[in-house]
Motif scaffolding. Structure first.
Motif, short mmCIF file in Angstrom:
data_model
loop_
_atom_site.label_atom_id
_atom_site.label_comp_id
_atom_site.label_asym_id
_atom_site.label_seq_id
_atom_site.Cartn_x
_atom_site.Cartn_y
_atom_site.Cartn_z
N ILE A 129 -25.93 39.84 20.78
CA ILE A 129 -26.39 38.59 20.47
C ILE A 129 -26.82 38.29 19.27
N LYS A 130 -26.57 37.24 18.65
CA LYS A 130 -26.83 36.87 17.22
C LYS A 130 -27.69 35.61 17.11
N VAL A 131 -28.88 35.51 16.54
CA VAL A 131 -29.75 34.57 16.52
C VAL A 131 -30.10 34.14 14.96
N ASP A 132 -30.08 33.05 14.78
CA ASP A 132 -30.97 32.52 13.44
C ASP A 132 -32.13 32.40 13.47
N ARG A 133 -32.81 33.03 13.11
CA ARG A 133 -34.40 32.81 13.22
C ARG A 133 -34.87 31.44 12.64
N GLU A 134 -34.33 30.91 11.90
CA GLU A 134 -34.67 29.56 11.60
C GLU A 134 -34.54 28.67 12.76
N GLU A 135 -33.50 29.00 13.61
CA GLU A 135 -33.46 28.08 14.80
C GLU A 135 -34.35 28.52 15.86
N PRO B 182 -15.32 41.39 14.30
CA PRO B 182 -14.58 41.91 15.44
C PRO B 182 -15.65 42.23 16.50
N ILE B 183 -16.94 42.12 16.16
CA ILE B 183 -17.97 42.15 17.39
C ILE B 183 -17.88 40.90 18.21
N ASP B 184 -17.98 41.10 19.37
CA ASP B 184 -17.88 39.94 20.33
C ASP B 184 -19.01 39.37 20.54
N TRP B 185 -19.77 38.99 19.42
CA TRP B 185 -21.15 38.09 19.36
C TRP B 185 -21.14 37.06 20.36
N TRP B 186 -22.46 36.82 20.92
CA TRP B 186 -22.80 35.84 21.90
C TRP B 186 -24.01 35.22 21.23
N PRO B 187 -24.15 33.84 21.45
CA PRO B 187 -25.56 33.08 20.99
C PRO B 187 -26.42 33.45 21.95
N TRP B 188 -27.70 33.36 21.78
CA TRP B 188 -28.68 33.44 22.69
C TRP B 188 -28.57 32.44 23.61
N CYS B 189 -28.36 32.66 25.20
CA CYS B 189 -28.14 31.63 25.93
C CYS B 189 -28.25 32.41 27.37
N ASP B 190 -28.46 31.58 28.42
CA ASP B 190 -28.54 32.04 29.75
C ASP B 190 -27.24 32.96 30.06
N TYR C 50 -25.73 30.60 9.33
CA TYR C 50 -25.89 31.94 9.61
C TYR C 50 -25.07 32.37 10.73
N LEU C 51 -24.95 31.92 11.79
CA LEU C 51 -24.19 32.30 12.82
C LEU C 51 -22.63 32.24 12.52
N ARG C 52 -22.40 31.18 11.86
CA ARG C 52 -20.78 31.03 11.59
C ARG C 52 -20.46 32.06 10.65
N LYS C 53 -21.35 32.64 9.78
CA LYS C 53 -21.01 33.67 8.84
C LYS C 53 -20.48 34.83 9.73
N HIS C 54 -20.82 35.01 10.92
CA HIS C 54 -20.31 36.28 11.66
C HIS C 54 -19.17 35.97 12.70
N ALA C 55 -18.57 34.55 12.56
CA ALA C 55 -17.55 34.25 13.34
C ALA C 55 -16.31 34.82 13.32
N LYS D 191 -25.59 46.32 30.37
CA LYS D 191 -25.43 46.81 29.19
C LYS D 191 -26.52 46.29 28.51
N PRO D 192 -27.04 47.35 27.61
CA PRO D 192 -28.47 47.07 26.74
C PRO D 192 -27.99 45.69 25.95
N ILE D 193 -28.73 45.03 25.55
CA ILE D 193 -28.47 43.73 24.57
C ILE D 193 -29.01 44.23 23.23
N PHE D 194 -28.05 44.12 22.49
CA PHE D 194 -28.22 44.37 20.77
C PHE D 194 -28.41 43.04 20.22
N LEU D 195 -29.74 42.67 19.98
CA LEU D 195 -30.26 41.60 19.53
C LEU D 195 -30.23 41.68 17.97
N SER D 196 -29.49 40.68 17.34
CA SER D 196 -29.57 40.75 15.59
C SER D 196 -30.01 39.34 15.26
N ILE D 197 -31.26 39.38 14.57
CA ILE D 197 -31.73 38.08 14.13
C ILE D 197 -31.80 37.95 12.36
N GLY D 198 -31.23 37.17 11.91
CA GLY D 198 -31.41 37.05 10.57
C GLY D 198 -31.31 35.58 10.03
#
Length: 693
Positions: free
Chosen positions: A77-83, A20-28, A12-17, A39-46
């Motif tokens: 930030i992009k998160v895989d809900r299954e992870e 053009p959005i500068d995605w981060w994974p959820w991490c410290d 799921y995360l690689r599908k967004h690789a 910056k406010p966080i835009f958290l997108s989960i799928g």
């Protein structure tokens, strides 16, 4: 040009690789950067097989203007809900508080300093439509709000975090034994009503409700309180749910396996993704229906077909099961975007070309096949009757299988997965281009499938089912315990992400189910269940509140609240399964500490059970175990004759020194009944024990 997600293990995360959005994974690092840059966080989960997640990826997340504004004004930030189901659960609850509904994609805006959400939504279109604002307008308005409305923002967040904390704590509640029995009855009535057929909306399997409706039907003996006060025929509605599943378009009558749900109340047109967790639960449910004496041929056929699909398409060479298959697939390698259901549906002209006139005529008689179709001019196959299919029809379905897969079922032992869209379009498939398969291993989902296979193996006496379950369980035992800790995911041999409550609970259940299905290995599976339970208790049990947290004590620093899952969704609630496991362990080990924990867990969620019975059927199943648990002590031979029977609140233990002239002992908690001198007497004692309330 790719972003940080190109190195992610998640499909799921690689599908967004390439967005053009500068995605981060959820991490410290991502959270620290957001705070440093204010910056406010835009958290997108799928998740990978989510249709509208895919749509939004191809639209808003691929748009240069949106990306430019997003990258300048938010930390995406992009998160895989299954992870990370723990993150998904918290922020989904926030969405439901704000909007009254939920779903995926889950898009949430968080304050960087405390990760508290201040706005949330699901799918945002590019331009205003469907009654939803355009995504760029949403981003601009929210950034303006974040910068200029500080006091309103503070108050809004305070309300949200207070609501989240209140729902996480729950109100304590204890009841008397007679109240527990009435609570159980009312809970059953609620679940039975939920799965009673209706004429509106989508149709979901809802197996936790169906399982409770089936097991509660044993209390409806003529003249009983349950029978007098109930509005429902538990066996009838449980059977109907099984028929809807086994006959409906939700089941793939050609290739086996169940789709996610249907978009109509008639169980006709599915949303075509296939999820491992649905299939594991449905296999177990259909096996339980069969063992309860509801032996419709369609049930056995659906179970067998699902196991064939599992072995052919969803089992890794190492023995574990893949997570899911997408709803969409390509009809040619030259298509830019896949089509929903393309791998599964049939035009009338295709059917006429592939089948003889006699076969087509019979197919139209037994299935909902018409010239105009029932899904975008194509046909989803749905059966009209539950009986045995004729040889002619089975031959016709084999022809359709061959057209879809490019080979006959007998010749196609393994159908390799397409791991991404590029593989799907470039591989030389002998038949149709298949949907993409998410090949990650998720412990919780594998466990549901192991349980289904173990139960079906005992009911249908199919050694292959047990063999598949055993291989998957052994893979988990050999690969998911790393550095002394249990892990949730496995990507190509690498364990990752500490296990969450559903992983512990479902896997312990799976081990206990294997223990009950394979007495030649009885001590092995039970010992492993005890060891995993010890770790579960150490890291996730709430000493103060009772019940299990979703996340371990050493992996919850990034959570704004620490939740204890009690609600059933597409999968059972972790605490419902966990409490039932504790009762089973108490019976099998004579360790009453397990029973103490079960009692504390039920007390912790008593208020939810009283006020929101519609949310938690698995907790009521746990209460049933606690109130009516039964241990059957007998010989291996005698137990093997009992395994195929429907004894939902009983466990078996092999003993070598039964009293003289007896066939077994039935024990209720801390007491045993008189030795049974015949199988008939034994079953009478068991039935009485399982309904004592």
């Amino acid at each position: 040009m790719t972003n940080r997600l190109a190195e992610a293990k998640s499909l799921y995360l690689r599908k967004h690789a390439e967005n053009p959005i500068d995605w981060w994974p959820w991490c410290d690092e991502a959270l620290t950067t957001a705070r440093a840059q204010n910056k406010p966080i835009f958290l997108s989960i799928g998740y990978s097989s989510c249709h509208w997640c895919t749509v939004m990826e191809g639209e808003a997340f691929s748009d240069p203007a949106i990306a430019e504004y997003m990258n300048a004004n938010f930390l995406p930030i992009k998160v895989d809900r299954e992870e990370r189901p723990d993150l998904d659960s918290i922020y989904m609850q926030a969405l439901q508080m704000m909007s009254g509904q939920g779903g995926w994609p889950l898009n949430v805006f968080l304050s960087p300093e405390d990760l508290v959400p201040f706005y949330a939504g699901t799918y945002f279109p590019m331009e205003p439509r469907y009654g939803r604002p355009g995504f760029l307008q949403v981003l601009e308005a929210l950034r303006r709000y974040y910068d200029t409305e500080k006091e309103d923002l503070r108050q809004r967040k305070a309300l949200i975090i207070e609501s989240l904390l209140t729902s996480a704590v729950l109100q304590d509640g204890a009841t008397q034994a007679d109240q527990d029995n009435e609570l159980l009855r009312k809970g059953w009535e609620t679940s039975a009503g939920i799965i009673t057929p209706n004429q509106y909306g989508n149709s979901f399997p809802m197996i936790p409700y169906a399982e409770f409706a089936l097991r509660g039907s044993r209390f409806l003996s003529p003249g009983s309180d349950w029978e007098r006060e109930s509005r429902y025929d538990g066996k009838q509605i449980s059977t109907q749910r099984g028929l809807d599943l086994a006959l409906g378009g939700i089941y793939d009558h050609v290739g086996g396996g169940f789709h996610r749900y249907t978009v109509d109340p008639t169980w006709t047109v599915p949303h075509f993704e296939k999820m491992l967790y649905d299939n594991g639960q449905i296999v177990e449910y259909l096996a339980n229906l069969w063992s309860a004496g509801i032996q419709e041929p369609a049930f056995a056929r659906a179970v067998a077909g699902t196991v064939q699909w599992l072995e052919r398409e969803m089992t890794a060479p190492e023995g574990y099961f893949y997570a899911a298959q997408d709803a969409d697939s390509f009809t040619s390698p030259h298509e830019a975007e896949p089509e929903e259901g393309a791998f599964y549906v049939w035009s009338y002209s295709e059917l006429a070309q592939l089948l003889t006139l006699e076969e087509l005529t019979e197919l139209q008689h037994e299935f909902t096949v018409t010239a105009n179709g029932n899904f975008e001019d194509k046909n989803v196959l749905q059966r009209r009757n539950a009986g045995q299919l004729s040889t002619n029809l089975e031959t016709a379905l084999i022809k359709l299988f061959t057209a879809r897969y490019g080979n006959t079922p007998e010749s196609l032992a393994i159908f390799p997965p397409a791991r991404n869209n590029q593989e799907a379009k470039t591989h030389n498939w002998p038949g149709r281009i298949p949907s993409v398969t998410d090949t990650k291993m998720i412990v919780a989902w594998n466990s549901l499938m192991i349980s289904g296979l173990a139960r079906a193996a005992g009911v249908f006496e199919e050694p292959l089912y047990l063999e598949l379950a055993t291989h998957a369980a052994n893979f988990i035992l050999e690969n998911q315990l790393e550095n002394g800790r249990f892990h949730r995911l496995n990507y190509q041999g690498q364990a990752t992400v500490l296990a969450q409550s559903e992983d512990y609970a479902f896997f312990i259940k799976a081990l206990l189910d294997l223990h009950q299905a394979a007495f030649s290995q009885k001590s092995f599976w039970l010992e492993k269940a005890i060891a995993i339970q010890d770790e579960f208790n150490e890291f996730l049990w709430s000493v103060e509140l009772g019940g299990y947290y979703n996340t371990s004590s050493d992996a919850s620093q990034d959570l704004i609240v620490r939740e204890r899952s009690y609600a059933d969704n597409a999968t059972p609630s972790a605490n419902g399964i966990a409490i039932a496991n504790l009762v089973r362990l108490a019976l099998l080990t004579d360790n009453l500490h397990y029973l103490d924990l079960a009692e504390q867990g039920l007390k912790a969620f008593n208020s939810v059970m009283r006020t929101a019975a519609q949310a938690c059927p698995s907790l009521f199943v746990a209460l049933d175990w606690y109130r009516n648990s039964t241990l059957i002590r007998s010989t291996t031979g005698q137990i093997n004759t009992l395994i195929p029977k429907y004894l939902p609140a009983a466990v078996f233990a092999v003993v070598a020194d039964l009293p003289e002239n007896s066939v077994g002992l039935v024990c209720q908690g801390l007491k045993c009944l008189a030795p049974a001198e015949s199988l008939e007497q034994l079953l009478q004692q068991v039935q009485q024990s399982q309904t004592r309330g």
